[in-house]
Design a protein around this motif. Sequence first.
Motif, PDB file in Angstrom:
ATOM      1  N   GLY A   4      -9.435  19.905 -20.947  1.00  0.00           N
ATOM      2  CA  GLY A   4     -10.207  20.868 -20.177  1.00  0.00           C
ATOM      3  C   GLY A   4     -11.361  20.272 -19.407  1.00  0.00           C
ATOM      4  N   GLU A   5     -11.609  18.980 -19.585  1.00  0.00           N
ATOM      5  CA  GLU A   5     -12.744  18.332 -18.927  1.00  0.00           C
ATOM      6  C   GLU A   5     -12.303  17.260 -17.931  1.00  0.00           C
ATOM      7  OE1 GLU A   5     -16.077  18.727 -19.206  1.00  0.00           O
ATOM      8  OE2 GLU A   5     -15.921  20.443 -20.561  1.00  0.00           O
ATOM      9  N   THR A   6     -11.415  16.387 -18.364  1.00  0.00           N
ATOM     10  CA  THR A   6     -11.047  15.240 -17.550  1.00  0.00           C
ATOM     11  C   THR A   6      -9.993  15.628 -16.519  1.00  0.00           C
ATOM     12  OG1 THR A   6     -11.464  13.819 -19.451  1.00  0.00           O
ATOM     13  CG2 THR A   6     -10.248  12.860 -17.613  1.00  0.00           C
ATOM     14  N   ARG A   7     -10.211  15.161 -15.289  1.00  0.00           N
ATOM     15  CA  ARG A   7      -9.256  15.384 -14.204  1.00  0.00           C
ATOM     16  C   ARG A   7      -8.833  14.017 -13.663  1.00  0.00           C
ATOM     17  NH1 ARG A   7     -13.619  18.289 -13.592  1.00  0.00           N
ATOM     18  NH2 ARG A   7     -14.422  16.993 -11.885  1.00  0.00           N
ATOM     19  N   SER A   8      -7.596  13.927 -13.241  1.00  0.00           N
ATOM     20  CA  SER A   8      -7.105  12.683 -12.664  1.00  0.00           C
ATOM     21  C   SER A   8      -6.283  12.984 -11.417  1.00  0.00           C
ATOM     22  CB  SER A   8      -6.255  11.905 -13.676  1.00  0.00           C
ATOM     23  OG  SER A   8      -5.106  12.642 -14.046  1.00  0.00           O
ATOM     24  N   HIS A   9      -6.265  12.029 -10.504  1.00  0.00           N
ATOM     25  CA  HIS A   9      -5.521  12.199  -9.257  1.00  0.00           C
ATOM     26  C   HIS A   9      -5.109  10.832  -8.753  1.00  0.00           C
ATOM     27  CE1 HIS A   9      -4.306  13.639  -5.332  1.00  0.00           C
ATOM     28  NE2 HIS A   9      -5.078  12.722  -4.772  1.00  0.00           N
ATOM     29  N   ALA A  10      -3.894  10.727  -8.313  1.00  0.00           N
ATOM     30  CA  ALA A  10      -3.395   9.507  -7.697  1.00  0.00           C
ATOM     31  C   ALA A  10      -2.738   9.867  -6.383  1.00  0.00           C
ATOM     32  CB  ALA A  10      -2.407   8.810  -8.613  1.00  0.00           C
ATOM     33  N   GLY A  11      -3.371   9.489  -5.289  1.00  0.00           N
ATOM     34  CA  GLY A  11      -2.847   9.800  -3.971  1.00  0.00           C
ATOM     35  C   GLY A  11      -2.917   8.589  -3.078  1.00  0.00           C
ATOM     36  N   GLY A  12      -1.809   8.194  -2.497  1.00  0.00           N
ATOM     37  CA  GLY A  12      -1.799   7.041  -1.616  1.00  0.00           C
ATOM     38  C   GLY A  12      -2.177   5.780  -2.362  1.00  0.00           C
ATOM     39  N   THR A  13      -3.318   5.222  -2.004  1.00  0.00           N
ATOM     40  CA  THR A  13      -3.743   3.953  -2.617  1.00  0.00           C
ATOM     41  C   THR A  13      -5.024   4.107  -3.435  1.00  0.00           C
ATOM     42  OG1 THR A  13      -4.939   3.373  -0.598  1.00  0.00           O
ATOM     43  CG2 THR A  13      -2.656   2.583  -0.799  1.00  0.00           C
ATOM     44  N   LEU A  14      -5.362   5.341  -3.845  1.00  0.00           N
ATOM     45  CA  LEU A  14      -6.565   5.578  -4.644  1.00  0.00           C
ATOM     46  C   LEU A  14      -6.225   6.373  -5.893  1.00  0.00           C
ATOM     47  CD1 LEU A  14      -9.667   5.475  -5.000  1.00  0.00           C
ATOM     48  CD2 LEU A  14      -9.768   7.641  -3.731  1.00  0.00           C
ATOM     49  N   ALA A  15      -6.537   5.809  -7.060  1.00  0.00           N
ATOM     50  CA  ALA A  15      -6.374   6.506  -8.335  1.00  0.00           C
ATOM     51  C   ALA A  15      -7.754   6.830  -8.870  1.00  0.00           C
ATOM     52  CB  ALA A  15      -5.612   5.633  -9.329  1.00  0.00           C
ATOM     53  N   VAL A  16      -7.956   8.106  -9.266  1.00  0.00           N
ATOM     54  CA  VAL A  16      -9.266   8.571  -9.703  1.00  0.00           C
ATOM     55  C   VAL A  16      -9.135   9.298 -11.028  1.00  0.00           C
ATOM     56  CG1 VAL A  16     -11.272   9.998  -9.133  1.00  0.00           C
ATOM     57  CG2 VAL A  16      -9.980   8.877  -7.307  1.00  0.00           C
ATOM     58  N   VAL A  17     -10.029   8.989 -11.961  1.00  0.00           N
ATOM     59  CA  VAL A  17     -10.191   9.765 -13.194  1.00  0.00           C
ATOM     60  C   VAL A  17     -11.651  10.196 -13.232  1.00  0.00           C
ATOM     61  CG1 VAL A  17      -9.990   9.807 -15.700  1.00  0.00           C
ATOM     62  CG2 VAL A  17      -8.418   8.398 -14.350  1.00  0.00           C
ATOM     63  N   THR A  18     -11.892  11.495 -13.446  1.00  0.00           N
ATOM     64  CA  THR A  18     -13.262  11.983 -13.333  1.00  0.00           C
ATOM     65  C   THR A  18     -13.527  13.127 -14.294  1.00  0.00           C
ATOM     66  OG1 THR A  18     -14.917  12.809 -11.762  1.00  0.00           O
ATOM     67  CG2 THR A  18     -12.664  13.619 -11.503  1.00  0.00           C
ATOM     68  N   ASP A  19     -14.791  13.343 -14.610  1.00  0.00           N
ATOM     69  CA  ASP A  19     -15.256  14.527 -15.322  1.00  0.00           C
ATOM     70  C   ASP A  19     -16.703  14.744 -14.914  1.00  0.00           C
ATOM     71  OD1 ASP A  19     -16.756  12.676 -16.765  1.00  0.00           O
ATOM     72  OD2 ASP A  19     -15.530  12.791 -18.568  1.00  0.00           O
ATOM     73  N   SER A  20     -17.410  15.624 -15.615  1.00  0.00           N
ATOM     74  CA  SER A  20     -18.769  15.965 -15.212  1.00  0.00           C
ATOM     75  C   SER A  20     -19.750  14.812 -15.381  1.00  0.00           C
ATOM     76  CB  SER A  20     -19.263  17.174 -16.012  1.00  0.00           C
ATOM     77  OG  SER A  20     -19.234  16.899 -17.402  1.00  0.00           O
ATOM     78  N   ASN A  21     -19.352  13.768 -16.129  1.00  0.00           N
ATOM     79  CA  ASN A  21     -20.237  12.643 -16.378  1.00  0.00           C
ATOM     80  C   ASN A  21     -20.083  11.498 -15.388  1.00  0.00           C
ATOM     81  OD1 ASN A  21     -21.344  13.737 -18.825  1.00  0.00           O
ATOM     82  ND2 ASN A  21     -19.362  13.311 -19.747  1.00  0.00           N
ATOM     83  N   GLY A  22     -18.973  11.464 -14.670  1.00  0.00           N
ATOM     84  CA  GLY A  22     -18.776  10.363 -13.749  1.00  0.00           C
ATOM     85  C   GLY A  22     -17.322  10.220 -13.370  1.00  0.00           C
ATOM     86  N   ARG A  23     -16.977   9.014 -12.889  1.00  0.00           N
ATOM     87  CA  ARG A  23     -15.612   8.779 -12.446  1.00  0.00           C
ATOM     88  C   ARG A  23     -15.286   7.293 -12.526  1.00  0.00           C
ATOM     89  NH1 ARG A  23     -14.718  10.441  -6.591  1.00  0.00           N
ATOM     90  NH2 ARG A  23     -13.960   8.388  -5.979  1.00  0.00           N
ATOM     91  N   SER A  24     -13.992   7.011 -12.593  1.00  0.00           N
ATOM     92  CA  SER A  24     -13.500   5.647 -12.583  1.00  0.00           C
ATOM     93  C   SER A  24     -12.326   5.592 -11.623  1.00  0.00           C
ATOM     94  CB  SER A  24     -13.067   5.223 -13.993  1.00  0.00           C
ATOM     95  OG  SER A  24     -12.621   3.879 -13.993  1.00  0.00           O
ATOM     96  N   THR A  25     -12.293   4.549 -10.784  1.00  0.00           N
ATOM     97  CA  THR A  25     -11.266   4.480  -9.757  1.00  0.00           C
ATOM     98  C   THR A  25     -10.622   3.105  -9.702  1.00  0.00           C
ATOM     99  OG1 THR A  25     -12.799   3.784  -8.013  1.00  0.00           O
ATOM    100  CG2 THR A  25     -12.529   6.145  -8.354  1.00  0.00           C
ATOM    101  N   ALA A  26      -9.416   3.091  -9.160  1.00  0.00           N
ATOM    102  CA  ALA A  26      -8.713   1.869  -8.788  1.00  0.00           C
ATOM    103  C   ALA A  26      -8.150   2.100  -7.400  1.00  0.00           C
ATOM    104  CB  ALA A  26      -7.601   1.546  -9.778  1.00  0.00           C
ATOM    105  N   ALA A  27      -8.377   1.155  -6.489  1.00  0.00           N
ATOM    106  CA  ALA A  27      -7.950   1.341  -5.109  1.00  0.00           C
ATOM    107  C   ALA A  27      -7.379   0.056  -4.541  1.00  0.00           C
ATOM    108  CB  ALA A  27      -9.128   1.814  -4.254  1.00  0.00           C
TER     109      ALA A  27
END
Length: 583
Positions: A497-520
Amino acid sequence: MEAVTDYGSREFYEGLLLSMIEPLKGRFSPGKARLQLGAETAGYGNRIAGMEGFSRLLWGLVPYWAGGGEDVSLLPVYLEGLASGTNPDAPEYWGDLHDKDQRMVEMAAIAFGLLMIPEKLWEPLAEHSRTHLAVWLGQINLYSLAENNWQYFNVITNLALKHVGSPYSNERMEEAMAKYESFYLGNGWYSDGLRPQKDYYISFAIHFYCLLYAKFMEEEDPVRSALFKARAKEFAGTFIYWFDDEGKALPFGRSMTYRFAQAAFWSMSAMLELDVLPPGVLKGLIGRHMEQWLRQPIYDNGGVLSIGYAYPNLNMSEGYNASGSPYWAFKTFALLALPAEHEFWKVKSEPLPKLEKQMVIPECNMLINRRGYDVTALTAGQYPVLQLTHAAEKYAKFAYSTRFGFSCPRSYCQLHEAGTDSMLAFSVHNMIYVRRGCLEFSVTETEVYSKWSPVEGIEVETWLIPTAKGHIRRHIITSQLECTAYDCGFAYPDLPGETRSHAGGTLAVVTDSNGRSTAASETGKAMVITSAPNTNLIFPTTIIPAIEYRIPKGRIRVETRIETDFADVKIRTGSGNGYEICS
């Protein structure tokens, strides 16, 4: 367990020690020579593991009693246990030793007691019990020890025998000291033997024992004692970079289940009144370290320290971790040897001094990047001569973080079970392959370079370059195989219920209300990996942003950018199922 909130007071450390020992009091064997705390076992079996449990509590009890601790309820237990454990005719005799015996490790805590408080742990014993104890400890001179930090068990044990007027071997002590000297690298750093490992054993074993030697041999051996103190001060100048502003230490290497032993070097420095740091800074560092550990679910439901890191986790353990092993952490209670009236308890805890944002530590193959409540070490890897459990994950990842920890695999058959955070993982022959050794490497103030081969037919050159929010990985891959590679970022906590993730094109993102981590990447395909549970040391469930690359036969160049953003707040694991924000 709850503790008082003044993490700089003697009362806090006394109360914490006693509260951690209380659930263990009813678990001693009838003859009091063994303390069996769980059904899991180590390679040396549960009989020796029981002796280990008995011994390791002394790392906390000895300084507590030496500093004037008033609760002596366990003192009769230990006197009885020492007598029965070393009596060859007693049912609970600890047994005769052999080469590279685990009981040699546990002798050190008993020797610590004989050095610090002989009036409590030696003199009250009956004469025949003192003889039995001395003879049993003296066996260490008859057998070989592992060629690493174990060598000092011989020194400390013989030093204790000498201290209480029993037969000892100065020759074996000098042999061990010479071996220790051969481990010295410079800048205050040792290796853990004549092998590449430079991990927490340098702090909570080698320097810890050297300082203990200096304490008791300062008059008789002033030159060596002064040398050990000088090296400790030099070591502190870079070891401090392993700790972030919150007190979290860098999860790296083996024996992570020893947890807050990560601060044992600082505690021993306080005990010896060494000026490795200003007293207030030293006090604050130890206090913050303990504070953040007490927010983690590190106990089982019986109040026993579990095998694991931020939560119980056998997956990350070593074959020498038994149920009593985590009490090596009690070394951090060394500062309790300072009596209540000592100035250390009166100074105000202070934050860390201003440190460089980047620091290269060539002795441990690391380029450190500091950002407030996170320390990240970019590393060329360290490769044990003996392949310990999950050695690649503990020593050979591209990056280690105080915030995100690292993951260990459940298997190498499937990507989500392979613990590939901060690794370039190759899928070949239906298996996952990662960096396990280097053909060559270099570490400078601006980058980390390594040349390595994950599997026959593939060779990789990697450059790790720090940036303001993370780092860039440049790889040149020469392959005789067509395969798939995954360049993986940090393992981010996956909270329902908190963590969201998305992978589109050449950017992968994991995020929540505290911050985010990416690979591009400009060339690969973004993806997220939902890791198998209980693979990460800090978070039970995690998601890893990653970039997938199709690797053709021949030569290919790829580049991945790893970044993290987070609020300027303290993040902790809290209940173990998530984490909380603390202002």
